[in-house]
Design a protein around this motif. Structure first.
Motif, short mmCIF file in Angstrom:
data_model
loop_
_atom_site.label_atom_id
_atom_site.label_comp_id
_atom_site.label_asym_id
_atom_site.label_seq_id
_atom_site.Cartn_x
_atom_site.Cartn_y
_atom_site.Cartn_z
N GLY A 112 1.73 21.19 22.32
CA GLY A 112 1.73 20.95 20.88
C GLY A 112 2.31 19.60 20.53
O GLY A 112 2.70 18.81 21.41
N HIS A 113 2.35 19.34 19.25
CA HIS A 113 2.89 18.10 18.72
C HIS A 113 4.13 18.45 17.90
O HIS A 113 4.06 19.23 16.95
N PHE A 114 5.27 17.88 18.28
CA PHE A 114 6.53 18.21 17.63
C PHE A 114 7.21 16.92 17.16
O PHE A 114 6.92 15.83 17.66
N ALA A 115 8.11 17.06 16.19
CA ALA A 115 8.79 15.90 15.64
C ALA A 115 10.20 16.27 15.22
O ALA A 115 10.49 17.43 14.92
N ALA A 116 11.07 15.27 15.20
CA ALA A 116 12.45 15.48 14.78
C ALA A 116 12.90 14.34 13.90
O ALA A 116 12.51 13.18 14.11
N ILE A 117 13.71 14.67 12.91
CA ILE A 117 14.37 13.68 12.06
C ILE A 117 15.86 13.94 12.20
O ILE A 117 16.35 15.02 11.85
N VAL A 118 16.59 12.98 12.76
CA VAL A 118 18.00 13.19 13.05
C VAL A 118 18.84 12.04 12.51
O VAL A 118 18.35 10.92 12.35
N CYS A 143 7.69 13.16 18.51
CA CYS A 143 8.04 11.98 17.72
C CYS A 143 9.49 12.12 17.26
O CYS A 143 9.83 13.09 16.59
N LEU A 144 10.33 11.17 17.63
CA LEU A 144 11.74 11.18 17.24
C LEU A 144 11.99 10.09 16.21
O LEU A 144 11.78 8.90 16.49
N ILE A 145 12.43 10.50 15.04
CA ILE A 145 12.81 9.56 13.97
C ILE A 145 14.31 9.69 13.82
O ILE A 145 14.82 10.73 13.39
N GLN A 198 7.22 8.50 1.92
CA GLN A 198 6.31 7.38 2.14
C GLN A 198 6.11 7.09 3.62
O GLN A 198 5.00 6.75 4.06
N LEU A 199 7.19 7.26 4.41
CA LEU A 199 7.17 6.85 5.81
C LEU A 199 6.41 7.81 6.72
O LEU A 199 5.61 7.39 7.57
N LEU A 200 6.64 9.10 6.55
CA LEU A 200 6.11 10.07 7.51
C LEU A 200 4.58 10.04 7.65
O LEU A 200 4.07 10.04 8.78
N PRO A 201 3.80 10.02 6.55
CA PRO A 201 2.34 9.98 6.72
C PRO A 201 1.84 8.73 7.43
O PRO A 201 0.76 8.74 8.02
N ALA A 202 2.64 7.65 7.37
CA ALA A 202 2.24 6.42 8.05
C ALA A 202 2.54 6.46 9.55
O ALA A 202 1.98 5.68 10.32
N LEU A 203 3.41 7.38 9.96
CA LEU A 203 3.82 7.45 11.36
C LEU A 203 3.02 8.44 12.18
O LEU A 203 2.72 8.20 13.35
N LEU A 204 2.65 9.57 11.57
CA LEU A 204 2.00 10.63 12.34
C LEU A 204 1.28 11.58 11.39
O LEU A 204 1.56 11.59 10.18
N PRO A 205 0.33 12.36 11.91
CA PRO A 205 -0.39 13.31 11.06
C PRO A 205 0.51 14.49 10.71
O PRO A 205 0.62 15.46 11.48
N ALA A 227 11.20 16.37 1.51
CA ALA A 227 10.07 15.47 1.76
C ALA A 227 8.95 16.20 2.49
O ALA A 227 7.77 16.08 2.11
N LEU A 228 9.30 16.97 3.50
CA LEU A 228 8.28 17.70 4.25
C LEU A 228 7.59 18.76 3.41
O LEU A 228 6.36 18.90 3.46
N ARG A 229 8.36 19.48 2.62
CA ARG A 229 7.75 20.50 1.76
C ARG A 229 6.83 19.85 0.74
O ARG A 229 5.76 20.37 0.41
N GLY A 230 7.24 18.67 0.24
CA GLY A 230 6.40 17.94 -0.70
C GLY A 230 5.11 17.45 -0.08
O GLY A 230 4.10 17.26 -0.77
N LEU A 231 5.13 17.27 1.24
CA LEU A 231 3.93 16.83 1.97
C LEU A 231 3.11 18.01 2.47
O LEU A 231 2.15 17.84 3.22
N GLY A 232 3.48 19.21 2.04
CA GLY A 232 2.68 20.39 2.36
C GLY A 232 3.03 21.11 3.64
O GLY A 232 2.28 21.98 4.08
N VAL A 233 4.18 20.79 4.26
CA VAL A 233 4.56 21.47 5.50
C VAL A 233 5.12 22.86 5.18
O VAL A 233 5.99 23.00 4.32
N ALA A 234 4.63 23.87 5.88
CA ALA A 234 5.09 25.24 5.67
C ALA A 234 6.55 25.37 6.09
O ALA A 234 6.98 24.76 7.08
N ARG A 235 7.30 26.20 5.37
CA ARG A 235 8.74 26.36 5.64
C ARG A 235 8.99 26.86 7.06
O ARG A 235 9.99 26.49 7.69
#
Length: 352
Positions: A112-118, A143-145, A198-205, A227-235
């Protein structure tokens, strides 16, 4: 239960952080085998007072049954008794009292494709998650941010750079410094909700990411979630861990319920049950601790989740909850350190 483990190494990471490696004896290796993202509680007795703190395991989850690596990252906290001891006094050969790994901020390796914001020391559990995933699952991407104050204050700089070098096609690294300009990369500044939106959609799907892992200061984690919920990511695809919350920070409380004049708590722990009166103002964890010193806890602040228990019957009011996912509270789990009785009879089960 705490076990005495010997310190194998104390490595200075930055001016205010260290990585501590502990030796696990053969008889405890299964007990201390961890899932990527878990933490351990450390205990120290000073002048008769018990000090417990929780630190995340930064080492990958090894598949070698002979030598599980137990390594944690510790950053100095202003006024922090244990972190001050770890940075200024702890040495190779010392013995540390340690509880077996726990925690649900985890990722079992899978495609899968996973990401972290730390932010800051929030890299610690995510380093274990990412390193284990990259090594054990060739069909996974990560993807590590990460956000840090300056390059000099960045924990595990070499370890993260090694992941980028070893897995250039599968591991993506984005670094933001809040108090220092970089020669290349993103401009300095905080990673708040507006900037992440603004940043996340420019970095990855964003919609294709199978799991998001947010870890660090309360403000960053909450801003990233919005930000993620605003971009439509499920909780249910968002996983959070907060290391520390100031007392003045807004809380996530259960709706207020009038406290009964007298309450009795029944609790099951390690297969044994007891029944005790709840004293005025104390939490349910404190009620249990008066008779059962082995009750599990670490932070007592609603952050680590070590004291999670299943509410068998009755109602409680939780002051704060920064450790349990919504699915857990919906299923009936509470944090004993933050729970107060809202009915005359309450029953908890720490074993579920």
């Amino acid at each position: 239960m705490f076990h005495p483990l010997r310190v194998r190494e104390v490595e200075r990471l930055t001016d205010d952080s260290v990585a501590v490696t502990l030796t696990v004896p053969p008889g405890l290796r299964e007990a201390f085998r961890h899932t990527p993202g878990q933490h351990i509680a450390l205990r120290r007795i000073v002048d008769g007072e018990e000090i417990r703190r929780t630190y995340s395991i930064c080492a990958p989850a090894t598949q070698d049954p002979l030598d599980p690596e137990l390594r944690v990252g510790i950053r100095l906290v202003d006024g922090g008794e244990y972190s001050t001891y770890a940075l200024k006094e702890l040495a190779v050969g010392d013995t540390v009292e340690v509880m077996a790994p726990t925690g649900r901020f985890v990722l079992e390796p899978r495609p899968g494709h996973f990401a972290a914001i730390v932010g800051g020391s929030g890299i610690t559990p995510v380093l274990s998650i990412a390193a284990t995933l990259m090594a054990r699952e060739p069909e996974a991407r990560f993807c590590l941010i990460r956000s840090d104050r300056t390059a000099a204050s960045t924990m595990f700089l070499e370890e993260v750079a090694d992941l980028k070098d070893r897995y250039p096609d599968r591991f993506q690294l984005v670094t933001v410094l809040s108090r220092e300009e970089q020669q290349a990369g993103l401009p300095s500044g905080r990673l708040d909700e507006e900037r992440l939106t603004q940043l996340l959609p420019a970095l990855l799907p964003v919609a294709d990411v199978d799991g998001w892992f947010l870890c660090g200061p309360f403000g960053l984690v909450q801003g990233a979630e919005r930000a993620l919920r605003g971009l439509g990511v499920a909780r249910n695809r968002i996983h959070e861990e907060i290391f520390h919350v100031d007392q003045g920070t807004g809380t996530a409380s259960v709706a207020a319920v009038a406290a009964p004049a007298h309450s009795t708590l029944t609790a099951t722990l390690d297969g044994r049950s007891g029944k005790w009166p709840v004293q005025d103002g104390e939490s349910l964890l404190e009620t249990v601790l008066r008779s059962r010193a082995d009750a599990p806890y670490a932070c007592k602040g609603g952050v680590c989740g070590t004291c999670r228990a299943f509410l068998v019957s009755g109602e409680v009011r939780m002051d704060r909850n920064y450790a349990l996912e919504q699915e857990e509270t919906d299923a009936g789990y509470v944090l004993a350190c933050q729970s107060h009785p809202a009915t005359p009879e309450v029953e908890l089960d720490f074993d579920r």
